[in-house]
Design an enzyme around this catalytic site. Structure first.
Site, PDB file in Angstrom:
ATOM      1  N   LYS A 214       0.844  -1.252  -0.122  1.00 16.17           N
ATOM      2  CA  LYS A 214       0.086  -0.091  -0.197  1.00 16.17           C
ATOM      3  C   LYS A 214       0.889   1.306   0.022  1.00 16.17           C
ATOM      4  CE  LYS A 214      -1.999  -1.221   3.881  1.00 16.17           C
ATOM      5  NZ  LYS A 214      -1.503  -2.589   3.986  1.00 16.17           N
TER       6      LYS A 214
ATOM      7  N   ARG B 235      -9.568   0.796   8.726  1.00 22.32           N
ATOM      8  CA  ARG B 235      -8.926  -0.623   9.076  1.00 22.32           C
ATOM      9  C   ARG B 235      -9.909  -1.628   9.699  1.00 22.32           C
ATOM     10  NH1 ARG B 235      -3.338   0.493   8.857  1.00 22.32           N
ATOM     11  NH2 ARG B 235      -2.171  -1.461   9.363  1.00 22.32           N
TER      12      ARG B 235
ATOM     13  N   ARG C 292      11.535  -5.378   4.804  1.00 22.85           N
ATOM     14  CA  ARG C 292      11.271  -3.942   4.619  1.00 22.85           C
ATOM     15  C   ARG C 292      12.531  -3.034   5.353  1.00 22.85           C
ATOM     16  NH1 ARG C 292       5.529  -2.000   5.328  1.00 22.85           N
ATOM     17  NH2 ARG C 292       5.653  -2.912   7.468  1.00 22.85           N
TER      18      ARG C 292
ATOM     19  N   ARG D  65      11.341  -0.846  11.003  1.00 22.47           N
ATOM     20  CA  ARG D  65      10.298  -0.564  11.954  1.00 22.47           C
ATOM     21  C   ARG D  65      10.345  -1.590  13.306  1.00 22.47           C
ATOM     22  NH1 ARG D  65       4.968   0.387   7.985  1.00 22.47           N
ATOM     23  NH2 ARG D  65       4.188  -0.540  10.152  1.00 22.47           N
TER      24      ARG D  65
ATOM     25  N   ARG E  71      -0.450  -8.590  13.644  1.00 18.82           N
ATOM     26  CA  ARG E  71      -1.164  -7.721  12.752  1.00 18.82           C
ATOM     27  C   ARG E  71      -1.743  -8.450  11.495  1.00 18.82           C
ATOM     28  NH1 ARG E  71       4.473  -5.241  11.836  1.00 18.82           N
ATOM     29  NH2 ARG E  71       3.644  -4.154  10.045  1.00 18.82           N
TER      30      ARG E  71
HETATM   31  P1  ADP Z   1       2.286  -1.879   3.310  1.00 23.56           P
HETATM   32  O1  ADP Z   1       2.156  -0.521   3.050  1.00 23.56           O
HETATM   33  O2  ADP Z   1       1.109  -2.556   2.513  1.00 23.56           O
HETATM   34  O3  ADP Z   1       2.436  -2.316   4.557  1.00 23.56           O
HETATM   35  P2  ADP Z   1       4.682  -1.654   1.863  1.00 23.56           P
HETATM   36  O4  ADP Z   1       4.476  -0.994   0.644  1.00 23.56           O
HETATM   37  O5  ADP Z   1       5.422  -1.101   2.946  1.00 23.56           O
HETATM   38  O6  ADP Z   1       3.448  -2.240   2.316  1.00 23.56           O
HETATM   39  O7  ADP Z   1       5.630  -2.730   1.279  1.00 23.56           O
HETATM   40  C1  ADP Z   1       5.959  -3.961   2.165  1.00 23.56           C
HETATM   41  C2  ADP Z   1       7.679  -4.467   1.529  1.00 23.56           C
HETATM   42  O8  ADP Z   1       7.353  -5.044   0.286  1.00 23.56           O
HETATM   43  C3  ADP Z   1       8.549  -3.321   1.262  1.00 23.56           C
HETATM   44  O9  ADP Z   1       9.755  -3.642   1.753  1.00 23.56           O
HETATM   45  C4  ADP Z   1       8.379  -3.249  -0.189  1.00 23.56           C
HETATM   46  O10 ADP Z   1       9.371  -2.347  -0.806  1.00 23.56           O
HETATM   47  C5  ADP Z   1       7.901  -4.392  -0.834  1.00 23.56           C
HETATM   48  N1  ADP Z   1       7.187  -4.476  -1.823  1.00 23.56           N
HETATM   49  C6  ADP Z   1       5.903  -3.498  -2.127  1.00 23.56           C
HETATM   50  N2  ADP Z   1       5.449  -4.042  -3.386  1.00 23.56           N
HETATM   51  C7  ADP Z   1       6.202  -5.036  -3.766  1.00 23.56           C
HETATM   52  C8  ADP Z   1       5.894  -5.914  -4.845  1.00 23.56           C
HETATM   53  N3  ADP Z   1       4.946  -5.712  -5.794  1.00 23.56           N
HETATM   54  N4  ADP Z   1       7.095  -6.691  -5.101  1.00 23.56           N
HETATM   55  C9  ADP Z   1       7.963  -7.079  -4.270  1.00 23.56           C
HETATM   56  N5  ADP Z   1       8.244  -6.251  -3.074  1.00 23.56           N
HETATM   57  C10 ADP Z   1       7.279  -5.419  -2.841  1.00 23.56           C
HETATM   58  P1  AMP Z   2       0.836   0.807   8.820  1.00 27.30           P
HETATM   59  O1  AMP Z   2       2.086   1.728   8.838  1.00 27.30           O
HETATM   60  O2  AMP Z   2      -0.360   0.887   7.943  1.00 27.30           O
HETATM   61  O3  AMP Z   2       1.395  -0.743   8.723  1.00 27.30           O
HETATM   62  O4  AMP Z   2       0.529   1.009  10.391  1.00 27.30           O
HETATM   63  C1  AMP Z   2       1.203   0.623  11.340  1.00 27.30           C
HETATM   64  C2  AMP Z   2       0.430   0.668  12.806  1.00 27.30           C
HETATM   65  O5  AMP Z   2      -0.364   1.886  13.060  1.00 27.30           O
HETATM   66  C3  AMP Z   2      -0.606  -0.382  12.924  1.00 27.30           C
HETATM   67  O6  AMP Z   2      -0.054  -1.768  13.017  1.00 27.30           O
HETATM   68  C4  AMP Z   2      -1.533  -0.036  13.844  1.00 27.30           C
HETATM   69  O7  AMP Z   2      -0.892  -0.122  15.210  1.00 27.30           O
HETATM   70  C5  AMP Z   2      -1.452   1.486  13.413  1.00 27.30           C
HETATM   71  N1  AMP Z   2      -2.537   1.977  12.663  1.00 27.30           N
HETATM   72  C6  AMP Z   2      -2.381   2.637  11.479  1.00 27.30           C
HETATM   73  N2  AMP Z   2      -3.654   2.760  10.789  1.00 27.30           N
HETATM   74  C7  AMP Z   2      -4.566   2.394  11.750  1.00 27.30           C
HETATM   75  C8  AMP Z   2      -5.919   2.503  12.022  1.00 27.30           C
HETATM   76  N3  AMP Z   2      -6.707   2.969  10.696  1.00 27.30           N
HETATM   77  N4  AMP Z   2      -6.726   2.225  13.168  1.00 27.30           N
HETATM   78  C9  AMP Z   2      -5.749   1.671  14.037  1.00 27.30           C
HETATM   79  N5  AMP Z   2      -4.591   1.698  14.241  1.00 27.30           N
HETATM   80  C10 AMP Z   2      -3.963   2.021  12.801  1.00 27.30           C
END
Ligand code: ADP
Ligand code: AMP
Length: 218
Positions: free
Chosen positions: A13, A88, A127, A159, A170
């Site tokens: 995302k 969410r 990541r 992270r 999660r």
């Molecule tokens: P989210 O925001 O849904 O948690 P991220 O965008 O941070 O996910 O992506 C999670 C990890 O996967 C990151 O390390 C990113 O660089 C990698 N990633 C995202 N999309 C792809 C893809 N299509 N193929 C391979 N790796 C990806």
């Molecule tokens: P993310 O960066 O989207 O993976 O979110 C990191 C963390 O932030 C999640 O695991 C939750 O603890 C919190 N968080 C993000 N968005 C929400 C939401 N809409 N509602 C509740 N907690 C959230």
């Protein structure tokens, strides 16, 4: 235009939101980034947020709604928003619908990024992120210089919640609480499912096609 990206943690995302921000001038609203930034203020709310996010638990719906309301009230030069991480759960989706109506807007598209648990775990383990919001993957999307952000030059880090225990929680919360949001919007015919196992560029091109068809019809 308002686009909402749904999908499990690690589905891409954040990565796709940044690309949409650049291609369509849509403001990337990541609730995770907003919470991580707010948690740096070490007052009661900041400590509460850290405790929740570091352990993989949701922050309360009230806090989330307030954050989103404040963001939508800010004037911007963007063409709209791409929401990443909100809503969410079902209660947030219902409040979000009310809020979007109240500010005289509508949700244009919901993009659901389809992924499986094995890939989630692999992606999250690899990541690396930057304080500016950029996100990298050690193999599939590495920075040009090891451990240095391509966008702002800062040092990358892992992270705190990208550990095995928090990821397990999660993923469980995703199925219990967020998956019903996909079903909720599916009933409103707003959802397009995209295969998140494709490469980053292929996912981006797939989303672009959806946006272009939508824009030409509306
Ligand atoms: P989210 O925001 O849904 O948690 P991220 O965008 O941070 O996910 O992506 C999670 C990890 O996967 C990151 O390390 C990113 O660089 C990698 N990633 C995202 N999309 C792809 C893809 N299509 N193929 C391979 N790796 C990806
Ligand atoms: P993310 O960066 O989207 O993976 O979110 C990191 C963390 O932030 C999640 O695991 C939750 O603890 C919190 N968080 C993000 N968005 C929400 C939401 N809409 N509602 C509740 N907690 C959230």
């Amino acid at each position: 235009m308002i686009v909402v990206l749904l999908g499990a943690p690690g589905s891409g995302k954040g990565t796709q939101s940044k690309l949409l921000e650049a291609s369509y001038n849509l403001k990337h609203l990541s609730t995770g980034d907003l919470l991580r930034s707010r948690s740096k203020v070490r007052d009661e709310l900041g400590k509460y947020i850290s405790d929740k996010i570091d352990n993989g638990y949701f922050v309360s719906d009230e806090v989330m709604l307030k954050i989103i309301e404040e963001e939508l009230a800010n004037k911007t030069n963007y063409n709209g928003y791409v929401f990443d991480g909100y809503p969410r759960n079902l209660a947030q989706a219902i409040k979000f619908d009310e809020l979007i109506k109240k500010v005289g807007r509508k949700i244009d598209l919901i993009i659901n990024l389809d992924i499986n648990d094995a890939v989630i775990v692999e992606r999250i383990a690899a990541r690396r992120v930057c304080k500016c919001g950029a996100s990298y993957h050690l193999q599939s999307n590495p920075p040009a210089i090891e451990n240095v952000c391509d966008v702002c030059g800062s040092k990358l880090y892992q992270r705190k919640d990208d550990n095995e225990e928090s990821v397990r929680i999660r993923i469980k919360k995703y199925y219990e609480l967020t998956k019903p949001v996909v079903d909720y919007y599916q009933k409103q015919n707003l959802v397009t499912n995209i295969d998140a196992l494709q490469s980053i560029d292929e996912v981006h091109q797939s989303i672009k096609r959806v946006l272009e068809v939508y824009s030409s019809d509306n």
